[in-house]
Scaffold this motif. Structure first.
Motif, short mmCIF file in Angstrom:
data_model
loop_
_atom_site.label_atom_id
_atom_site.label_comp_id
_atom_site.label_asym_id
_atom_site.label_seq_id
_atom_site.Cartn_x
_atom_site.Cartn_y
_atom_site.Cartn_z
N MET A 10 0.82 -1.21 0.00
CA MET A 10 0.00 0.00 0.00
C MET A 10 0.85 1.25 0.00
O MET A 10 0.45 2.31 0.46
CB MET A 10 -0.95 0.00 1.20
N SER A 11 2.06 1.14 -0.51
CA SER A 11 2.97 2.28 -0.50
C SER A 11 2.81 3.17 -1.72
O SER A 11 3.35 4.27 -1.76
CB SER A 11 4.42 1.79 -0.43
N GLU A 12 2.09 2.70 -2.73
CA GLU A 12 1.93 3.49 -3.95
C GLU A 12 1.07 4.73 -3.65
O GLU A 12 -0.06 4.61 -3.19
CB GLU A 12 1.23 2.65 -5.03
N PRO A 13 1.58 5.93 -3.89
CA PRO A 13 0.81 7.13 -3.57
C PRO A 13 -0.28 7.38 -4.61
O PRO A 13 -0.23 6.88 -5.73
CB PRO A 13 1.87 8.25 -3.64
N HIS A 14 -1.29 8.17 -4.22
CA HIS A 14 -2.30 8.59 -5.17
C HIS A 14 -1.65 9.44 -6.26
O HIS A 14 -0.81 10.29 -6.00
CB HIS A 14 -3.38 9.42 -4.46
N ARG A 15 -2.07 9.21 -7.48
CA ARG A 15 -1.58 10.03 -8.59
C ARG A 15 -2.48 11.24 -8.81
O ARG A 15 -2.09 12.20 -9.43
CB ARG A 15 -1.50 9.19 -9.86
N PHE A 16 -3.71 11.16 -8.36
CA PHE A 16 -4.68 12.23 -8.62
C PHE A 16 -5.26 12.71 -7.29
O PHE A 16 -5.38 11.96 -6.33
CB PHE A 16 -5.81 11.74 -9.53
N ASP A 17 -5.67 13.99 -7.27
CA ASP A 17 -6.31 14.56 -6.10
C ASP A 17 -7.50 15.38 -6.55
O ASP A 17 -8.05 15.15 -7.63
CB ASP A 17 -5.31 15.39 -5.29
N ARG A 18 -7.93 16.34 -5.74
CA ARG A 18 -9.12 17.13 -6.08
C ARG A 18 -8.98 17.87 -7.40
O ARG A 18 -9.98 18.19 -8.06
CB ARG A 18 -9.45 18.10 -4.94
N GLY A 19 -7.75 18.12 -7.82
CA GLY A 19 -7.56 18.73 -9.14
C GLY A 19 -8.13 17.88 -10.26
O GLY A 19 -8.55 18.41 -11.30
N HIS A 20 -8.14 16.56 -10.07
CA HIS A 20 -8.75 15.67 -11.05
C HIS A 20 -10.25 15.96 -11.18
O HIS A 20 -10.80 15.97 -12.29
CB HIS A 20 -8.53 14.21 -10.64
N THR A 21 -10.91 16.21 -10.05
CA THR A 21 -12.34 16.51 -10.07
C THR A 21 -12.59 17.85 -10.74
O THR A 21 -13.57 18.01 -11.48
CB THR A 21 -12.92 16.48 -8.66
N ASP A 22 -11.72 18.82 -10.50
CA ASP A 22 -11.84 20.11 -11.22
C ASP A 22 -11.76 19.88 -12.73
O ASP A 22 -12.51 20.49 -13.51
CB ASP A 22 -10.72 21.05 -10.79
#
Length: 432
Positions: A1-13
């Motif tokens: 589970m060490s892989e970080p998220h590539r996307f954040d709220r900017g993806h929703t924008d």
């Protein structure tokens, strides 16, 4: 589970921008293609010979797009990892003879496409978008993205029964939009207006595929803006996430063990039986040609398909606070709780236990939570492109998606975090 998220709220924008730019399936695939081009993908024509070199490619056909990335070291029997979705949404579509009216009102004749919540289209400012076909056979996209049409509801003073018996709409008589005034309704008025709008000579348009859309833009909603309201989330939310995931994987420089694929089809809302639908030959043709372009044989094709997995990504039902009894009592997917794994033992969804394991592994790698969805046993279950893909191509398929409210409304509602959680899980899946 060490892989970080590539996307954040900017993806929703960015999803907000994608929804706004995609009022029809034809605009949706054009928007997807533009993003793929920026990531280094190139379009290939189905009528041309294909090569098997590394890199990203995509095929456009009507309202469908299939894109894939051949990594370094791929061999003819390298399996595929596919994210499947659909570009169409329920709406009102223009008839072959569109010009109509009565009692001094100018109206547009429409057919009902798919299974829309018709009441959600009443008293709403509507634009008109789609594809125009010209005399030479070429096509032109058109988008009148301003208040042009409206389906007016009957005032309660003229139908007192609506408050007690509920709203009852006749699909032929009660959902014809108005778009102006004038007693002299002439054939060709709407198309002439669209020719002028598109900068085309009069009489140039000989065919059209046109549909209505709400012109109200997507918007964050709630005290903390933790919700997103907007049109066509079913299923452009999945298309957008799949495009983002594919471009991220192709640019990541990873040593990919699979060939990642995006397959976004048209006509899911009315059965998928078309040359651009999931029940058509498009996906199988693209995958086979990719194998053969890399020097493969039928045996290589069989080996590649046997090792292929498809995630059929489509929206599902979040538990509704006002109708909780309509849901299974132990399966209550919540918005912003992560993507949902959709299960139905009668194969309305394609997920089985081994498919669940594939998706669980992807979510674990991406550090993304996921939820399970199953229908109430007393309620009929919807379906997706998942069972069609599995049966037509012999490919292991898993049904997933994002939980939303107001599905098939002109304006749907999701959690603002779920789009990027889905995209992160898709990246992990495509990377293998």
């Amino acid at each position: 589970m060490s892989e970080p998220h590539r996307f954040d709220r900017g993806h929703t924008d960015d999803l907000v921008s994608f929804l706004t730019a995609s009022p029809s399936p034809y605009h949706a695939v054009a928007s997807a293609a533009e993003r793929l081009e920026k990531a280094g993908f190139r379009q290939v024509a189905e009528t041309d010979a294909w090569d098997g070199t590394t890199g990203g490619r995509y095929v456009l056909r009507g309202g469908a797009i299939v894109a894939w990335y051949v990594p370094e070291g791929a061999v003819p029997h390298t399996p595929f990892r596919i994210v499947g979705a659909h570009t169409d949404s329920p709406n009102l579509r223009v008839k072959p003879l569109p010009d109509t009216g009565a009692h001094g009102w100018r109206q547009v004749a429409v057919e009902i496409y798919g299974g829309p919540l018709l009441n959600s289209w009443l008293d709403r400012d509507l634009g008109l978008a789609g594809r125009l076909t010209l005399r030479n056979g070429s096509t032109r996209l058109v988008n009148v993205d301003r208040p042009l049409l409206r389906v007016p509801q009957l005032a309660i003073h003229l139908d007192r029964s609506v408050s007690g018996e509920g709203l009852k709409l006749d699909k032929q008589r009660h959902v014809t939009p108005i778009w102006g005034l004038g007693g002299d309704v002439r054939d060709g008025d709407l198309i002439a207006f669209l020719e002028e709008t598109a900068g085309l000579p009069a009489g140039e348009v000989t065919g059209w595929d046109l549909m209505t859309h709400s012109v109200e833009p997507p918007a964050y909603l709630g005290r903390d803006k933790e919700l997103l309201a907007g049109p066509r989330m079913d299923n452009l939310l999945s298309v957008h996430a799949a495009v983002a995931a594919l471009t991220a994987v192709s640019s990541g420089g990873a040593d990919l063990p699979y060939i990642p694929v995006l397959a976004a089809f048209d006509h899911e809302e009315n059965g998928s039986q078309s040359d651009t639908g999931a029940d058509g030959p498009l996906l199988g043709s693209v995958l086979e040609r990719s194998v053969f372009a890399r020097g493969g044989s039928f045996e290589d094709r069989a080996r590649a398909f046997a090792g292929t997995v498809c995630l059929s990504s489509d929206t599902g039902h979040a538990v509704h606070p006002n109708y909780a009894e309509r849901h299974d009592p132990t399966h209550h997917p919540r918005v912003n709780g992560g993507p949902i794994l959709k299960v139905n033992v009668n194969n309305r969804y394609a997920t089985d236990g081994s498919g669940r394991a594939v998706f669980a592994a992807a979510c674990e790698k991406a550090n993304v939570p996921f939820q399970s969805f199953v229908s109430n046993n007393s309620m009929p279950c919807g379906t997706t492109i998942g069972p069609i893909t599995a049966a037509r191509h012999g490919i292991k398929t898993v049904d997933i998606g994002v939980a939303i409210l107001s599905m098939h409304s002109a304006r749907e509602l999701c959690g603002a975090d779920d789009p990027y959680l889905l995209a992160n899980s898709l990246v992990a899946f495509l990377e293998g």
